[in-house]
Design a protein around this motif. Structure first.
Motif, PDB file in Angstrom:
ATOM      1  N   UNK A 135     -28.031 -41.014  30.462  1.00 63.11           N
ATOM      2  CA  UNK A 135     -28.626 -40.502  31.858  1.00 63.11           C
ATOM      3  C   UNK A 135     -28.126 -39.023  31.919  1.00 63.11           C
ATOM      4  N   UNK A 136     -26.887 -38.485  31.577  1.00 62.09           N
ATOM      5  CA  UNK A 136     -26.528 -37.314  31.799  1.00 62.09           C
ATOM      6  C   UNK A 136     -27.283 -36.425  31.017  1.00 62.09           C
ATOM      7  N   UNK A 137     -27.672 -36.708  29.861  1.00 63.38           N
ATOM      8  CA  UNK A 137     -28.527 -35.973  28.835  1.00 63.38           C
ATOM      9  C   UNK A 137     -30.162 -35.931  29.602  1.00 63.38           C
ATOM     10  N   UNK A 138     -30.353 -36.948  30.347  1.00 68.02           N
ATOM     11  CA  UNK A 138     -31.697 -36.787  30.925  1.00 68.02           C
ATOM     12  C   UNK A 138     -31.613 -35.918  32.213  1.00 68.02           C
ATOM     13  N   UNK A 139     -30.318 -35.362  32.513  1.00 66.86           N
ATOM     14  CA  UNK A 139     -30.368 -34.374  33.759  1.00 66.86           C
ATOM     15  C   UNK A 139     -29.991 -35.249  35.016  1.00 66.86           C
ATOM     16  N   UNK A 140     -29.645 -36.310  35.023  1.00 67.87           N
ATOM     17  CA  UNK A 140     -29.221 -37.034  36.363  1.00 67.87           C
ATOM     18  C   UNK A 140     -27.878 -36.745  36.821  1.00 67.87           C
ATOM     19  N   UNK A 141     -27.657 -37.007  38.030  1.00 66.96           N
ATOM     20  CA  UNK A 141     -26.186 -36.689  38.554  1.00 66.96           C
ATOM     21  C   UNK A 141     -25.618 -38.230  38.331  1.00 66.96           C
ATOM     22  N   UNK A 142     -24.544 -38.289  37.683  1.00 66.62           N
ATOM     23  CA  UNK A 142     -23.896 -39.518  37.107  1.00 66.62           C
ATOM     24  C   UNK A 142     -22.556 -39.469  37.726  1.00 66.62           C
ATOM     25  N   UNK A 143     -22.030 -40.599  38.214  1.00 68.04           N
ATOM     26  CA  UNK A 143     -20.984 -40.914  38.687  1.00 68.04           C
ATOM     27  C   UNK A 143     -20.135 -42.116  37.616  1.00 68.04           C
ATOM     28  N   UNK A 144     -18.931 -41.918  37.180  1.00 68.67           N
ATOM     29  CA  UNK A 144     -18.476 -43.179  36.429  1.00 68.67           C
ATOM     30  C   UNK A 144     -17.131 -43.776  37.027  1.00 68.67           C
ATOM     31  N   UNK A 145     -17.065 -44.929  37.230  1.00 64.08           N
ATOM     32  CA  UNK A 145     -15.916 -45.422  37.530  1.00 64.08           C
ATOM     33  C   UNK A 145     -15.382 -46.542  36.537  1.00 64.08           C
ATOM     34  N   UNK A 146     -14.026 -46.149  36.328  1.00 59.76           N
ATOM     35  CA  UNK A 146     -13.185 -46.819  35.187  1.00 59.76           C
ATOM     36  C   UNK A 146     -12.007 -47.149  35.865  1.00 59.76           C
ATOM     37  N   UNK A 147     -11.652 -48.376  35.871  1.00 63.48           N
ATOM     38  CA  UNK A 147     -10.252 -48.953  36.130  1.00 63.48           C
ATOM     39  C   UNK A 147      -9.211 -48.944  35.110  1.00 63.48           C
ATOM     40  N   UNK A 148      -9.378 -48.918  33.820  1.00 62.85           N
ATOM     41  CA  UNK A 148      -8.324 -48.791  33.093  1.00 62.85           C
ATOM     42  C   UNK A 148      -8.808 -47.727  31.805  1.00 62.85           C
ATOM     43  N   UNK A 149      -8.462 -46.638  31.831  1.00 69.31           N
ATOM     44  CA  UNK A 149      -8.877 -45.702  30.864  1.00 69.31           C
ATOM     45  C   UNK A 149      -8.319 -46.120  29.395  1.00 69.31           C
ATOM     46  N   UNK A 150      -9.039 -45.749  28.325  1.00 71.38           N
ATOM     47  CA  UNK A 150      -8.251 -46.269  26.940  1.00 71.38           C
ATOM     48  C   UNK A 150      -7.204 -45.493  26.392  1.00 71.38           C
ATOM     49  N   UNK A 151      -6.495 -46.002  25.834  1.00 67.06           N
ATOM     50  CA  UNK A 151      -5.190 -45.259  25.227  1.00 67.06           C
ATOM     51  C   UNK A 151      -5.939 -44.270  24.053  1.00 67.06           C
ATOM     52  N   UNK A 152      -5.353 -43.098  24.355  1.00 72.83           N
ATOM     53  CA  UNK A 152      -6.059 -41.918  23.211  1.00 72.83           C
ATOM     54  C   UNK A 152      -5.751 -42.351  21.685  1.00 72.83           C
ATOM     55  N   UNK A 153      -6.624 -41.796  20.854  1.00 70.97           N
ATOM     56  CA  UNK A 153      -6.510 -42.229  19.605  1.00 70.97           C
ATOM     57  C   UNK A 153      -5.381 -41.291  18.686  1.00 70.97           C
ATOM     58  N   UNK A 154      -4.504 -42.259  17.831  1.00 68.95           N
ATOM     59  CA  UNK A 154      -3.700 -41.378  16.907  1.00 68.95           C
ATOM     60  C   UNK A 154      -3.959 -41.924  15.691  1.00 68.95           C
ATOM     61  N   UNK A 155      -4.158 -41.323  14.607  1.00 71.65           N
ATOM     62  CA  UNK A 155      -4.285 -41.680  13.192  1.00 71.65           C
ATOM     63  C   UNK A 155      -3.271 -42.921  12.734  1.00 71.65           C
ATOM     64  N   UNK A 156      -1.927 -42.653  13.296  1.00 69.17           N
ATOM     65  CA  UNK A 156      -1.015 -43.472  12.791  1.00 69.17           C
ATOM     66  C   UNK A 156      -1.066 -44.936  13.540  1.00 69.17           C
ATOM     67  N   UNK A 157      -1.750 -45.135  14.427  1.00 64.98           N
ATOM     68  CA  UNK A 157      -1.819 -46.283  15.142  1.00 64.98           C
ATOM     69  C   UNK A 157      -2.543 -47.593  14.353  1.00 64.98           C
TER      70      UNK A 157
END
Length: 390
Positions: free
Chosen positions: A20-42
């Motif tokens: 939807x963002x690619x198509x030019x719309x104004x987009x809101x995102x609600x996320x309760x639990x952001x994911x843990x960042x990636x580390x190669x050693x995980x």
């Protein structure tokens, strides 16, 4: 006011927001639990998905696949299915004229790849961590939806997209009903580490108690999937890693290499299907609209098909009012409900046929597996459908 507000920035929700963002719309995102960042050693996550070629094509077009691939993915080119060793079907990518059948990817990494791609868009506004506390909407798609957050903030949007999983809060607040049931079997995912890299093949053996499967992962890792009764899996969950390893050696086909158990988790198998995907001001996608028996690994791929279909309806930039709502019901809800229902029915038939010890059915299913092994055109068509290309 936003054009779309996406509740849930998981794999399907983040992909929807990207499109939807690619198509030019104004987009809101609600996320309760952001994911843990990636580390190669995980170590590898327990939650992973089989991603079809068609889903990869979508993620690549959305600009997310390059970020996912830069973390870690595992392609596979062979799939074997059997009950008895002499009655089996082996699928290879070359049967369908491709280099690979698909990829196994940790869910979190797909999510993170989409989030990374979303950083390129200034028409996307994040509310995270955040949670919906209520919504106000009218019976007409001409009126906006007002979303209340637990923080006290309000968001006004033309459309609220429920991409918030099987227990969708959006679906419940919108009063959309569901049909479905819980399967008698449950499943356990087990992460193991072998001493050598795992072969480029995934397999599934059927037993009267449920399938046993191996999904290759990066380096020497693999995920074992153990279907069984809830009581059996509850007993397995109490075992130490060494004891669970012994149980695997007793119940699984020979794995061909020594291994150690790293992690495990059991999950219920539930079929759900929403009565509607579109009501005034509300759109459901992915698990919020449908959950399926994971036997063939089609769950998230059906969700990505939802995304592709929805983006086809929003592509002309006219995404408001009753005319758009009518177009969504015809061009999104109708085809996706039909396709998802057909896949659910097929998986239920598969589940019923193979999850029992009735002699006539054993003869039938082994005969079918043996026949399929030698029927080239049928194998190729099945593969193309599984890859999302038919």
């Amino acid at each position: 006011m936003f054009d779309f507000c996406i509740n849930g920035a998981g794999m399907v929700g983040a992909a929807t927001a990207l499109g939807l963002a690619q198509q030019g719309y104004q987009v809101a995102i609600i996320e309760q639990r952001p994911p843990q960042p990636f580390e190669a050693a995980q170590p590898p996550d327990l939650r992973m998905s089989a991603i079809s070629v068609a889903s990869v094509d979508l993620l690549r077009a959305l600009g997310a696949w390059q970020h996912i691939e830069a973390m870690r993915v595992r392609s596979y080119s062979e799939l074997s299915v059997w009950e008895r060793p002499d009655c089996r079907t082996d699928f290879t990518a070359s049967d369908a004229g491709f280099e690979r059948l698909g990829y196994f990817v940790e869910n979190r990494l797909i999510q993170l790849g989409c989030h990374q791609a979303l950083k390129n868009f200034d028409n996307v506004t994040w509310y995270s961590p955040a949670q919906i506390s209520g919504i106000k909407r009218s019976a007409s798609a001409d009126e906006p939806v007002i979303i209340s957050l637990g923080s006290g903030d309000e968001i006004t949007t033309k459309w609220l997209v429920g991409a918030d999983g099987a227990e969708s809060q959006v679906r419940q607040l919108a009063g959309i009903g569901i049909s479905g049931w819980q399967y008698a079997q449950q499943a356990m995912g087990i992460i193991v580490e072998f001493t050598q890299p795992v072969a480029d093949c995934t397999w599934q053996q059927f037993t009267p108690h449920g399938p046993r499967a191996l999904l290759p992962m990066h380096d020497n890792y693999a995920s074992l999937i153990w279907y069984d009764s809830p009581s059996r899996l509850a007993a397995l969950a109490k075992l130490s890693p060494a004891q669970l390893k012994q149980a695997i050696e007793n119940d699984f086909p020979p794995l061909g290499d020594d291994f150690k158990v790293l992690n495990k988790a059991a999950f219920t198998l539930i079929r759900r299907h929403a009565s509607e995907y579109v009501v005034p001001g509300i759109i459901l996608v992915g698990d919020a609209a449908h959950t399926i028996n994971p036997l063939a690994g089609q769950g998230v791929n059906l969700g990505f098909k939802d995304v592709a279909c929805l983006l086809g309806q929003t592509a002309n930039g006219q995404a408001n009012g009753e005319d758009f709502a009518a177009r969504l019901r015809t061009g999104y809800q109708r085809p996706r409900q039909r396709d998802n229902a057909l896949m659910m029915t097929a998986m239920d038939g598969f589940y019923t046929t193979f999850s029992n010890d009735h002699t006539p059915l054993k003869w039938l299913r082994n005969g079918l597996l043996k026949l399929a092994q030698h029927t080239g055109p049928i194998k190729a068509q099945v593969l193309k459908y599984a890859m999302g290309l038919a």
